[in-house]
Design a protein around this motif. Structure first.
Motif, PDB file in Angstrom:
ATOM      1  N   UNK A 190       0.831  -1.211   0.000  1.00  0.00           N
ATOM      2  CA  UNK A 190       0.000   0.000   0.000  1.00  0.00           C
ATOM      3  C   UNK A 190       0.857   1.248   0.000  1.00  0.00           C
ATOM      4  N   UNK A 191       1.881   1.273   0.842  1.00  0.00           N
ATOM      5  CA  UNK A 191       2.740   2.458   0.934  1.00  0.00           C
ATOM      6  C   UNK A 191       3.511   2.682  -0.362  1.00  0.00           C
ATOM      7  N   UNK A 192       4.017   1.588  -0.957  1.00  0.00           N
ATOM      8  CA  UNK A 192       4.789   1.723  -2.196  1.00  0.00           C
ATOM      9  C   UNK A 192       3.932   2.283  -3.324  1.00  0.00           C
ATOM     10  N   UNK A 193       2.701   1.806  -3.451  1.00  0.00           N
ATOM     11  CA  UNK A 193       1.822   2.298  -4.514  1.00  0.00           C
ATOM     12  C   UNK A 193       1.403   3.741  -4.253  1.00  0.00           C
ATOM     13  N   UNK A 194       1.209   4.092  -2.982  1.00  0.00           N
ATOM     14  CA  UNK A 194       0.886   5.473  -2.663  1.00  0.00           C
ATOM     15  C   UNK A 194       2.016   6.417  -3.036  1.00  0.00           C
ATOM     16  N   UNK A 195       3.259   5.996  -2.787  1.00  0.00           N
ATOM     17  CA  UNK A 195       4.412   6.821  -3.171  1.00  0.00           C
ATOM     18  C   UNK A 195       4.527   6.918  -4.687  1.00  0.00           C
ATOM     19  N   UNK A 196       4.249   5.813  -5.386  1.00  0.00           N
ATOM     20  CA  UNK A 196       4.309   5.825  -6.847  1.00  0.00           C
ATOM     21  C   UNK A 196       3.303   6.814  -7.428  1.00  0.00           C
ATOM     22  N   UNK A 197       2.123   6.884  -6.839  1.00  0.00           N
ATOM     23  CA  UNK A 197       1.081   7.781  -7.345  1.00  0.00           C
ATOM     24  C   UNK A 197       1.445   9.250  -7.164  1.00  0.00           C
ATOM     25  N   UNK A 198       2.365   9.553  -6.262  1.00  0.00           N
ATOM     26  CA  UNK A 198       2.734  10.929  -5.993  1.00  0.00           C
ATOM     27  C   UNK A 198       3.950  11.395  -6.784  1.00  0.00           C
ATOM     28  N   UNK A 199       4.606  10.499  -7.509  1.00  0.00           N
ATOM     29  CA  UNK A 199       5.803  10.887  -8.254  1.00  0.00           C
ATOM     30  C   UNK A 199       5.432  11.743  -9.462  1.00  0.00           C
ATOM     31  N   UNK A 200       6.280  12.728  -9.745  1.00  0.00           N
ATOM     32  CA  UNK A 200       6.015  13.659 -10.845  1.00  0.00           C
ATOM     33  C   UNK A 200       6.780  13.233 -12.097  1.00  0.00           C
ATOM     34  N   UNK A 201       6.210  12.277 -12.814  1.00  0.00           N
ATOM     35  CA  UNK A 201       6.761  11.845 -14.091  1.00  0.00           C
ATOM     36  C   UNK A 201       5.683  12.031 -15.154  1.00  0.00           C
ATOM     37  N   UNK A 202       6.093  12.494 -16.311  1.00  0.00           N
ATOM     38  CA  UNK A 202       5.111  12.744 -17.368  1.00  0.00           C
ATOM     39  C   UNK A 202       4.436  11.467 -17.833  1.00  0.00           C
ATOM     40  N   UNK A 203       5.144  10.338 -17.757  1.00  0.00           N
ATOM     41  CA  UNK A 203       4.565   9.091 -18.236  1.00  0.00           C
ATOM     42  C   UNK A 203       3.633   8.432 -17.215  1.00  0.00           C
ATOM     43  N   UNK A 204       3.501   9.031 -16.037  1.00  0.00           N
ATOM     44  CA  UNK A 204       2.476   8.576 -15.081  1.00  0.00           C
ATOM     45  C   UNK A 204       1.269   9.490 -15.274  1.00  0.00           C
ATOM     46  N   UNK A 205       0.288   9.035 -16.018  1.00  0.00           N
ATOM     47  CA  UNK A 205      -0.858   9.859 -16.378  1.00  0.00           C
ATOM     48  C   UNK A 205      -1.828   9.990 -15.209  1.00  0.00           C
ATOM     49  N   UNK A 206      -2.818  10.839 -15.418  1.00  0.00           N
ATOM     50  CA  UNK A 206      -3.843  11.037 -14.394  1.00  0.00           C
ATOM     51  C   UNK A 206      -4.596   9.745 -14.131  1.00  0.00           C
ATOM     52  N   UNK A 207      -4.914   9.002 -15.195  1.00  0.00           N
ATOM     53  CA  UNK A 207      -5.602   7.718 -15.021  1.00  0.00           C
ATOM     54  C   UNK A 207      -4.722   6.711 -14.282  1.00  0.00           C
TER      55      UNK A 207
END
Length: 314
Positions: A190-207
């Motif tokens: 859970x913590x790892x995915x939460x951190x991933x969702x907060x990273x500022x990379x262009x290839x991590x889209x809103x969806x």
């Protein structure tokens, strides 16, 4: 080791040596699948040194770290095959870039088949989509296993009144140990995915962020359910201990009542059975039945005294 090139929903198997120079179009996924912990695994040179060490580490826990233009994320999920002497969870370590993903696992993971199916259907076009699909697949595979522990504990609760206490104690102890082991990795997932969702990379889209948060929320719910299972198992174990103590007390009371009844009777029979002269009514033809009646009166009197004191009702 195998590499898949995903381009417009078409999946083609390519040589691992071509992954290092891949620049698009499409998305490439290189997966290294080890046959157990004793096998050494080689990591491609394009992976940063710190991430490469994490990919081949013998023991890992779920984590997420941004390194240069990529992300290192480790997750735990259910194994594809039954594993002996294991908690049933295997680790997958992933180095994620925009159009290139490198994953390493020492044992086969059940969720990878669903990820490949998502790639073949065209739902994965970059690294963000890959991690979102992987997190969703892992959570879907793990959710029934967590729910099954709760169902087994419900069954144990229903057997409290008429079940075998010793067998129940073993089952509850096993359920509790499984809940502890699973929570050890579910909460870090859970913590790892939460951190991933907060990273500022262009290839991590809103969806992608939405799907990552959804998967993290599912892991959070599973962690809460495992915590509840652990606490309920501890409470049930205490109840079984109390029931066992109550059973012992009831049996001890029965033994004490029996001994208390026969103690005066033993005294009477021992006194009358002495091999000395002068025993009253020794030659009387009805003396035996008189002694029996006297002993019955004493036993009834002892039982009545126990009943008046309410020692037999509880």
């Amino acid at each position: 080791m195998r590499a898949l090139l995903v381009d417009a929903g078409t999946v083609t198997e390519i040589g691992p040596e071509t992954v290092a120079d891949f620049a698009g179009p499409g998305f490439v996924w290189l997966h290294v699948d080890g046959a157990g912990k004793r096998q050494e695994m080689d990591v491609p040179d394009y992976v940063p040194h710190m991430a490469a060490n994490a990919l081949v580490a013998s023991e890992t826990r779920p984590r997420c770290d941004a390194v240069d233009a990529g992300v290192l994320i480790n997750l735990r999920g259910t194994a594809a095959d039954t594993m002996q002497d294991s908690d049933g969870l295997v680790s997958i370590r992933v180095w994620v870039e925009n159009h290139r993903v490198t994953s390493v696992s020492r044992h086969s993971m059940a969720a990878l088949g669903k990820v490949e199916a998502a790639a073949r259907s065209g739902r994965i076009v970059d690294g963000g989509d890959f991690v979102a699909a992987l997190a969703h697949a892992i959570s879907v595979e793990l959710d029934p296993k967590v729910a099954d522990l709760g169902d087994q504990l419900d069954d144990c609760e229903g057997m409290l009144d008429g079940g075998n206490i010793y067998e129940l104690r073993r089952n509850i102890a096993w359920i509790r140990s499984q809940a502890i082991v699973l929570r050890r990795f579910v909460a870090p997932d859970r913590d790892a995915l939460g951190q991933m969702a907060q990273l500022e990379f262009a290839w991590i889209s809103k969806d992608d962020r939405l799907h990552l948060r959804e998967a993290a929320d599912r892991f959070a719910r599973m962690a809460e359910e495992l915590e509840a299972v652990r606490e309920r198992a501890a409470l049930l174990h205490e109840q079984l201990t109390d029931l066992r103590a109550e059973m012992i007390d009831q049996r001890s009371l029965g033994i004490a009542v029996t001994a208390f009844i026969f103690l005066p009777l033993t005294f009477v029979t021992g006194l009358l059975g002495m091999n000395v002269q002068g025993i009253p009514f020794a030659d009387h033809p009805q003396a035996f039945w008189g002694v029996v009646a006297f002993c019955a009166v004493i036993g009834a009197a002892v039982l009545a005294w126990f009943s008046v004191r309410h020692w037999l009702s509880d």
